[in-house]
Design an enzyme around this catalytic site. Structure first.
Site, PDB file in Angstrom:
ATOM      1  CB  SER A 190       3.542   5.015   7.541  1.00 45.13           C
ATOM      2  OG  SER A 190       4.111   6.295   7.586  1.00 45.13           O
ATOM      3  CD  GLU A 325       7.801   3.773   1.121  1.00 47.07           C
ATOM      4  OE1 GLU A 325       6.786   4.447   1.403  1.00 47.07           O
ATOM      5  OE2 GLU A 325       7.915   2.574   1.398  1.00 47.07           O
ATOM      6  CG  HIS A 444       4.598   6.521   2.592  1.00 48.51           C
ATOM      7  ND1 HIS A 444       5.453   5.617   3.160  1.00 48.51           N
ATOM      8  CD2 HIS A 444       3.887   7.068   3.616  1.00 48.51           C
ATOM      9  CE1 HIS A 444       5.285   5.607   4.475  1.00 48.51           C
ATOM     10  NE2 HIS A 444       4.338   6.479   4.774  1.00 48.51           N
TER      11      HIS A 444
END
Length: 545
Positions: A190, A325, A444
């Site tokens: 991320s 995600e 995610h």
């Protein structure tokens, strides 16, 4: 303590201790090692300063506090201004051959996250012969306040300078922990992946690491690639009750003494609804092109321009995203405000276009994007597949494609692309959001739990039995990452007969789909879906790569 071990560092000796991983292997644990001075008072926003030397061994056997932030996992304030330190884990401090070094930059969307062992436990990677380093750094406004006045010496991007300070510490000290300073792999997920991407681009990071892994984040991420220069500092001060003059020196003096907790809690309130909902800003303070060079400028031009000549184009990387995600958007039916925000397609027009809200061109582009994902169908809580797709593509997959194309067109380094599509009970983000089993995709952050033990995310009755698909996934990911760190090659026996080859400019998104039922090489399906963004860049006459 009989398992105490003392190691020298450039600033003074430290005491670590032995621990036993959840998988039964002993390793050495060194935490809360100072690598910079605590950014207190006049040091809050300036470049990191070296810590004071010490003589007696410091107790580095226990985890330290994170830096001040509101943590995403529970939305509670946590941390201290003193929360800037480094952690080192290894199963051998004196190996015959120095170990490759893995340096993890934690995620958190610029404004949150931490490197604590609770969420970044080294247990799985300690099964391998590597040194793992994690570290805490300045977050949010403390990491990204940028002022125009060169006399104040706060050009912005202090967080990246913290990273560099940690990387330089590693170069000077990691051999004392059995690590090889000439074989360092920088990796993160991320915002950690995005930060890694920035370091591949900035000359300030050149030579401080030798390989990189970008997990679900690049410097071209549409959320944080382009932070305009606005009166953010003035807005923040006024939100906190400041009534003084609006010159930068006065604003800085106020922020240097204001309560850090209040700064953190208020900094998320300085954006207008338009900036949040239409422009998609998650925060006001982030990476910026520095207004002047104070001698070690980190960002000097647009990211895509800098990437053309980036030093990092010549080193090998792994890069990829998860298969869905934005899987949490499947919960929109239960979160109407969330849905109302994300159904605004103006937010998916690339930020680099700098088009005013409600301008004819921006509305036209928004309509083209919406039609690409929905056709003539209405956007509704009963059909959020299009919203998941456009968020996946605009924020992550299309920026990944652009970074890959720039590397392939301008560099010599190999790029191994992947798509993490592994789903078991170890997908802790799926578990956190209670995702429907009818959506068997990775969300995610799910991949992090296959590299680090995330005690802070484990749910009730969580278990990882040996020979389970979840445990097989941990073994697979740990092998891939550590073999890449050691040799620059992600091919491992656990992949069986699969030959993972680097991608090419003709097939930039041809890579490994990592799946619990068998991983295979494939052209990633997202490629056809996001071609609409390529067309918009052409129409707008903007640099695609």
């Amino acid at each position: 303590m009989e398992n105490l071990v003392t190691v020298p560092t450039e600033y003074g000796p430290i005491n670590g201790c032995k621990k036993t991983s959840i998988l039964g292997r002993e390793y050495y644990n060194f935490e809360k090692i100072p690598y910079m001075k605590a950014p207190i008072g006049k040091l809050r926003f300036v470049d990191p300063q070296p810590p004071e030397n010490w003589i007696e061994p410091l107790d580095c056997t226990k985890d330290g506090p994170p830096f001040c932030n509101v943590f995403f996992a529970d939305q509670k304030y946590q941390g201290e201004l003193s929360g800037v330190h480094i952690n080192v884990f290894t199963n051998n401090i004196d190996p015959k051959v120095p170990y490759p070094v893995l340096v993890w930059i934690h995620g958190g969307g610029v404004v949150t996250g931490n490197a604590s062992e609770e969420f970044n436990g080294p247990d799985y990677l300690m099964q391998k012969d590597v040194v793992v380093v994690t570290f805490q750094y300045r977050i949010g406004v403390f990491g990204f306040l940028s002022l125009e006045d060169p006399e104040l010496n706060i050009p912005g991007n202090a967080q990246f300078r913290d990273h560099i300070c940690a990387l330089k510490w590693i170069q000077k000290n990691i051999s004392n922990f059995g690590g090889d300073p000439n074989n360092v792999t920088l990796f993160g997920e991320s915002w950690g992946g995005g930060s890694t991407s920035y370091h591949l681009i900035s000359d300030q990071s050149k030579g401080l690491f030798h390989k990189a892994i970008l997990m679900s984040g690049t410097a071209l991420n549409n959320i944080y690639t382009f932070f305009p220069r606005r009166n953010w500092a003035l807005r923040l001060c006024q939100k906190m009750g400041y009534e003084g003059p609006d010159d930068e020196k006065s604003l800085l003096e106020f922020l240097e003494t204001a309560d850090e907790r209040e700064i953190v809690m208020v900094s998320g309130q300085v954006m207008t609804d338009e900036e949040k909902n239409f422009d998609g800003y998650i925060c006001a303070f982030g990476p910026t092109i520095e207004p002047y060079n104070n001698g070690n400028a980190f960002l000097t031009d647009d990211i895509i321009k800098m990437s053309k000549t980036a030093w990092g184009n010549d080193i090998d990387i792994m890069i990829g995203n998860t298969s869905n995600e934005m899987l949490m958007l499947s919960l929109c039916a239960n979160m109407p405000a969330f849905f109302d925000t994300y159904k605004c397609f103006q937010r998916y027009v690339p930020r680099e276009f700098e088009l005013p809200v409600n301008s004819e061109k921006r509305l036209k582009y928004a309509d083209l994007i919406q039609k690409n994902y929905y056709g003539e169908e209405e956007v509704s809580v009963d059909n959020v597949n299009g919203l998941m797709g456009v968020n996946n593509d605009s924020i992550l997959w299309h920026p990944t494609y652009r970074i890959l194309m720039s590397r392939l067109a301008n560099g010599r380094g190999k790029s191994f692309a992947y798509r993490f599509d592994y789903v078991t009970n170890n997908n802790l983000m799926r578990a956190k959001y209670n995702i429907d089993e009818k959506l068997p995709e990775a969300a995610h952050g799910d991949d992090c739990a296959y590299l680090f033990r995330m005690k802070g995310m484990e749910y009730e009755n969580f278990s990882l039995p040996i020979n389970s698909p979840a445990f097989d996934g941990i073994k697979l990911m740990a092998s891939i990452v550590t073999n890449f760190a050691k040799l620059g090659n992600p091919n491992v026996p656990e992949l069986k007969d699969v030959n993972w080859i680097p991608c090419s400019i003709e097939s930039p998104l041809y890579g490994l789909n990592i799946n619990e039922n068998g991983s295979k090489m494939m052209e990633f399906p997202e490629y056809e879906r996001f071609k609409v963004f390529n067309q918009l860049f052409e129409d707008e006459n903007k640099i695609l790569y």
